[in-house]
Design a protein around this motif. Structure first.
Motif, PDB file in Angstrom:
ATOM      1  N   UNK A  46     -23.135  25.914 -12.280  1.00  0.00           N
ATOM      2  CA  UNK A  46     -22.362  24.818 -12.867  1.00  0.00           C
ATOM      3  C   UNK A  46     -22.213  23.701 -11.844  1.00  0.00           C
ATOM      4  N   UNK A  47     -22.275  22.486 -12.318  1.00  0.00           N
ATOM      5  CA  UNK A  47     -22.057  21.331 -11.451  1.00  0.00           C
ATOM      6  C   UNK A  47     -20.565  21.138 -11.218  1.00  0.00           C
ATOM      7  N   UNK A  48     -20.244  20.656 -10.037  1.00  0.00           N
ATOM      8  CA  UNK A  48     -18.855  20.377  -9.690  1.00  0.00           C
ATOM      9  C   UNK A  48     -18.605  18.892  -9.935  1.00  0.00           C
ATOM     10  N   UNK A  49     -17.609  18.585 -10.746  1.00  0.00           N
ATOM     11  CA  UNK A  49     -17.280  17.173 -10.981  1.00  0.00           C
ATOM     12  C   UNK A  49     -16.698  16.568  -9.710  1.00  0.00           C
ATOM     13  N   UNK A  50     -16.695  15.257  -9.632  1.00  0.00           N
ATOM     14  CA  UNK A  50     -16.178  14.558  -8.452  1.00  0.00           C
ATOM     15  C   UNK A  50     -14.710  14.895  -8.211  1.00  0.00           C
ATOM     16  N   UNK A  51     -13.912  14.893  -9.268  1.00  0.00           N
ATOM     17  CA  UNK A  51     -12.485  15.180  -9.093  1.00  0.00           C
ATOM     18  C   UNK A  51     -12.258  16.632  -8.678  1.00  0.00           C
ATOM     19  N   UNK A  52     -13.052  17.549  -9.209  1.00  0.00           N
ATOM     20  CA  UNK A  52     -12.915  18.959  -8.832  1.00  0.00           C
ATOM     21  C   UNK A  52     -13.369  19.165  -7.398  1.00  0.00           C
ATOM     22  N   UNK A  53     -14.442  18.484  -6.996  1.00  0.00           N
ATOM     23  CA  UNK A  53     -14.922  18.589  -5.623  1.00  0.00           C
ATOM     24  C   UNK A  53     -13.859  18.056  -4.665  1.00  0.00           C
ATOM     25  N   UNK A  54     -13.173  17.017  -5.069  1.00  0.00           N
ATOM     26  CA  UNK A  54     -12.081  16.459  -4.272  1.00  0.00           C
ATOM     27  C   UNK A  54     -10.989  17.529  -4.076  1.00  0.00           C
ATOM     28  N   UNK A  55     -10.623  18.213  -5.157  1.00  0.00           N
ATOM     29  CA  UNK A  55      -9.601  19.257  -5.088  1.00  0.00           C
ATOM     30  C   UNK A  55     -10.053  20.425  -4.210  1.00  0.00           C
ATOM     31  N   UNK A  56     -11.314  20.798  -4.322  1.00  0.00           N
ATOM     32  CA  UNK A  56     -11.858  21.899  -3.521  1.00  0.00           C
ATOM     33  C   UNK A  56     -11.856  21.509  -2.043  1.00  0.00           C
ATOM     34  N   UNK A  57     -12.257  20.290  -1.749  1.00  0.00           N
ATOM     35  CA  UNK A  57     -12.264  19.808  -0.366  1.00  0.00           C
ATOM     36  C   UNK A  57     -10.854  19.862   0.212  1.00  0.00           C
ATOM     37  N   UNK A  58      -9.893  19.433  -0.560  1.00  0.00           N
ATOM     38  CA  UNK A  58      -8.500  19.451  -0.110  1.00  0.00           C
ATOM     39  C   UNK A  58      -8.036  20.890   0.144  1.00  0.00           C
ATOM     40  N   UNK A  59      -8.370  21.795  -0.751  1.00  0.00           N
ATOM     41  CA  UNK A  59      -7.972  23.199  -0.613  1.00  0.00           C
ATOM     42  C   UNK A  59      -8.620  23.855   0.607  1.00  0.00           C
TER      43      UNK A  59
END
Length: 124
Positions: A46-59
């Motif tokens: 599955x592709x990671x959306x930009x907003x989800x990638x932002x959340x993952x980076x923060x986590x």
């Protein structure tokens, strides 16, 4: 077929998660999704959306750009035949476990261990 960028981003998510010792379940909780979705991201299914990638980076405590580092090298052969070293050493679970263990050693002992490893690798 997953796109090579999606696979690379997924590998970088897994690498950072391993390095921090975080489980898929914990990352999923921090991001607000199911752990199965993290599994799909990590495999590139599955592709990671930009907003989800932002959340993952923060986590995971990294900048979003972290997930794209080394993308140019993704087309390079996986092993350097002369040195038998993986091109993407951060993608190797054993190497990630070693790095995590290395940084858990007190700094003065870590420096001595590093020097020992350097001497042994010069001998080999």
């Amino acid at each position: 077929m997953p796109h090579r960028v999606d696979v690379h981003v997924g590998q970088r998510i897994r690498q950072r998660r391993w390095l921090t010792g975080m489980t898929q379940q914990r990352l999923a909780e921090l991001v607000g999704i199911k752990f199965q979705q993290i599994q799909k991201y990590e495999t590139g299914a599955n592709r990671v959306s930009a907003s989800r990638l932002w959340d993952i980076a923060e986590a995971l405590g990294v900048n979003v750009a972290f997930f794209f580092e080394g993308l140019e090298a993704a087309n390079v052969e996986k092993k350097d035949a002369a040195k038998n070293v993986p091109v993407d050493v951060m993608g190797d679970k054993e190497a990630m476990d070693l790095i995590r263990s290395y940084y858990s050693i007190p700094e003065d002992q870590r420096r001595r261990l590093f020097e020992l490893a350097r001497v042994l690798s010069d001998v080999a």
